[in-house]
Design a protein around this motif. Structure first.
Motif, PDB file in Angstrom:
ATOM      1  N   ALA A   1      37.915 -18.138   2.087  1.00 34.80           N
ATOM      2  CA  ALA A   1      37.729 -18.804   3.498  1.00 34.80           C
ATOM      3  C   ALA A   1      38.085 -20.073   3.541  1.00 34.80           C
ATOM      4  CB  ALA A   1      35.840 -19.022   3.790  1.00 34.80           C
ATOM      5  N   CYS A   2      38.548 -21.032   2.635  1.00 37.43           N
ATOM      6  CA  CYS A   2      39.157 -22.177   2.625  1.00 37.43           C
ATOM      7  C   CYS A   2      40.651 -21.789   3.078  1.00 37.43           C
ATOM      8  CB  CYS A   2      39.050 -22.801   1.573  1.00 37.43           C
ATOM      9  SG  CYS A   2      37.352 -23.309   1.379  1.00 37.43           S
ATOM     10  N   THR A   3      41.300 -20.992   2.446  1.00 35.69           N
ATOM     11  CA  THR A   3      42.831 -20.754   2.883  1.00 35.69           C
ATOM     12  C   THR A   3      43.223 -20.106   3.936  1.00 35.69           C
ATOM     13  OG1 THR A   3      42.615 -18.504   1.508  1.00 35.69           O
ATOM     14  CG2 THR A   3      43.150 -20.689   0.248  1.00 35.69           C
ATOM     15  N   CYS A   4      42.111 -19.342   4.536  1.00 36.76           N
ATOM     16  CA  CYS A   4      42.364 -18.671   5.919  1.00 36.76           C
ATOM     17  C   CYS A   4      42.475 -19.648   7.124  1.00 36.76           C
ATOM     18  CB  CYS A   4      41.429 -17.346   6.103  1.00 36.76           C
ATOM     19  SG  CYS A   4      41.378 -16.077   4.712  1.00 36.76           S
ATOM     20  N   SER A   5      41.690 -20.445   7.188  1.00 37.43           N
ATOM     21  CA  SER A   5      41.663 -21.268   8.333  1.00 37.43           C
ATOM     22  C   SER A   5      42.011 -22.796   7.938  1.00 37.43           C
ATOM     23  CB  SER A   5      40.080 -21.259   8.938  1.00 37.43           C
ATOM     24  OG  SER A   5      39.295 -21.602   8.344  1.00 37.43           O
ATOM     25  N   PHE A   6      42.790 -23.399   8.391  1.00 40.76           N
ATOM     26  CA  PHE A   6      43.170 -24.866   8.494  1.00 40.76           C
ATOM     27  C   PHE A   6      42.979 -25.335   9.860  1.00 40.76           C
ATOM     28  CE2 PHE A   6      45.626 -22.872   4.897  1.00 40.76           C
ATOM     29  CZ  PHE A   6      45.328 -23.575   4.073  1.00 40.76           C
ATOM     30  N   TYR A   7      42.167 -24.984  10.657  1.00 41.32           N
ATOM     31  CA  TYR A   7      41.742 -25.329  12.068  1.00 41.32           C
ATOM     32  C   TYR A   7      41.059 -26.733  12.081  1.00 41.32           C
ATOM     33  CZ  TYR A   7      39.942 -26.214  16.608  1.00 41.32           C
ATOM     34  OH  TYR A   7      39.570 -26.549  18.112  1.00 41.32           O
ATOM     35  N   GLN A   8      41.870 -27.569  12.558  1.00 39.28           N
ATOM     36  CA  GLN A   8      41.382 -29.267  12.530  1.00 39.28           C
ATOM     37  C   GLN A   8      41.095 -29.450  13.808  1.00 39.28           C
ATOM     38  OE1 GLN A   8      40.281 -31.087   9.967  1.00 39.28           O
ATOM     39  NE2 GLN A   8      39.532 -32.541  11.225  1.00 39.28           N
ATOM     40  N   PRO A   9      39.541 -29.500  14.274  1.00 42.73           N
ATOM     41  CA  PRO A   9      39.527 -29.835  15.849  1.00 42.73           C
ATOM     42  C   PRO A   9      39.628 -31.320  16.313  1.00 42.73           C
ATOM     43  CG  PRO A   9      37.547 -29.473  14.599  1.00 42.73           C
ATOM     44  CD  PRO A   9      38.432 -29.323  13.739  1.00 42.73           C
ATOM     45  N   LYS A  10      39.920 -31.527  17.130  1.00 41.76           N
ATOM     46  CA  LYS A  10      40.121 -32.771  17.738  1.00 41.76           C
ATOM     47  C   LYS A  10      38.863 -33.659  17.592  1.00 41.76           C
ATOM     48  CE  LYS A  10      43.888 -32.361  20.858  1.00 41.76           C
ATOM     49  NZ  LYS A  10      44.463 -32.217  22.261  1.00 41.76           N
ATOM     50  N   GLU A  11      38.891 -35.058  17.129  1.00 43.23           N
ATOM     51  CA  GLU A  11      37.841 -36.062  17.153  1.00 43.23           C
ATOM     52  C   GLU A  11      37.249 -36.306  18.439  1.00 43.23           C
ATOM     53  OE1 GLU A  11      36.687 -39.680  14.314  1.00 43.23           O
ATOM     54  OE2 GLU A  11      38.475 -39.440  15.123  1.00 43.23           O
ATOM     55  N   PRO A  12      35.902 -36.211  18.778  1.00 48.80           N
ATOM     56  CA  PRO A  12      35.527 -36.739  20.013  1.00 48.80           C
ATOM     57  C   PRO A  12      35.652 -38.279  20.145  1.00 48.80           C
ATOM     58  CG  PRO A  12      33.802 -35.559  18.739  1.00 48.80           C
ATOM     59  CD  PRO A  12      34.852 -35.650  17.680  1.00 48.80           C
ATOM     60  N   LYS A  13      35.669 -38.569  21.693  1.00 52.05           N
ATOM     61  CA  LYS A  13      36.049 -39.958  21.894  1.00 52.05           C
ATOM     62  C   LYS A  13      34.955 -41.003  21.295  1.00 52.05           C
ATOM     63  CE  LYS A  13      38.981 -39.234  25.804  1.00 52.05           C
ATOM     64  NZ  LYS A  13      39.091 -39.439  27.404  1.00 52.05           N
ATOM     65  N   ALA A  14      33.663 -40.369  21.258  1.00 53.98           N
ATOM     66  CA  ALA A  14      32.496 -41.210  20.817  1.00 53.98           C
ATOM     67  C   ALA A  14      32.514 -41.631  19.540  1.00 53.98           C
ATOM     68  CB  ALA A  14      31.150 -40.271  21.104  1.00 53.98           C
ATOM     69  N   LEU A  15      33.439 -40.818  18.499  1.00 61.83           N
ATOM     70  CA  LEU A  15      33.305 -40.907  17.181  1.00 61.83           C
ATOM     71  C   LEU A  15      34.464 -41.801  16.802  1.00 61.83           C
ATOM     72  CD1 LEU A  15      32.244 -37.498  15.850  1.00 61.83           C
ATOM     73  CD2 LEU A  15      30.703 -39.457  15.970  1.00 61.83           C
ATOM     74  N   ARG A  16      35.540 -41.951  17.413  1.00 61.42           N
ATOM     75  CA  ARG A  16      36.599 -42.532  17.124  1.00 61.42           C
ATOM     76  C   ARG A  16      36.494 -44.113  17.128  1.00 61.42           C
ATOM     77  NH1 ARG A  16      40.713 -40.154  21.922  1.00 61.42           N
ATOM     78  NH2 ARG A  16      40.534 -38.076  21.072  1.00 61.42           N
ATOM     79  N   GLU A  17      37.104 -44.663  16.101  1.00 57.86           N
ATOM     80  CA  GLU A  17      36.978 -46.175  15.691  1.00 57.86           C
ATOM     81  C   GLU A  17      38.246 -46.739  16.359  1.00 57.86           C
ATOM     82  OE1 GLU A  17      36.392 -47.175  11.691  1.00 57.86           O
ATOM     83  OE2 GLU A  17      34.721 -45.456  11.235  1.00 57.86           O
ATOM     84  N   GLU A  18      38.012 -47.279  17.643  1.00 55.76           N
ATOM     85  CA  GLU A  18      39.109 -47.890  18.164  1.00 55.76           C
ATOM     86  C   GLU A  18      38.939 -49.549  18.191  1.00 55.76           C
ATOM     87  OE1 GLU A  18      39.810 -45.771  22.006  1.00 55.76           O
ATOM     88  OE2 GLU A  18      40.681 -44.157  20.812  1.00 55.76           O
TER      89      GLU A  18
END
Length: 45
Positions: free
Chosen positions: A28-45
């Motif tokens: 399961a770990c090797t089949c999917s390397f999908y990394q979703p984008k981080e939501p704006k509310a969780l970003r540290e800017e």
């Protein structure tokens, strides 16, 4: 006699289930390397 047989079967069963759990999680770990984008509310800017 029964106790020794039960312990051996229990150990064998635990080993088989551990093997299947590790094989499934590894595939399961090797089949999917999908990394979703981080939501704006969780970003540290």
């Amino acid at each position: 006699m029964k106790n020794k047989l039960f312990k051996k079967l229990l150990g064998l069963g635990a080993g088989v289930f551990t093997f299947f759990a590790l094989a499934t999680s590894a595939s399961a770990c090797t089949c999917s390397f999908y990394q979703p984008k981080e939501p704006k509310a969780l970003r540290e800017e």
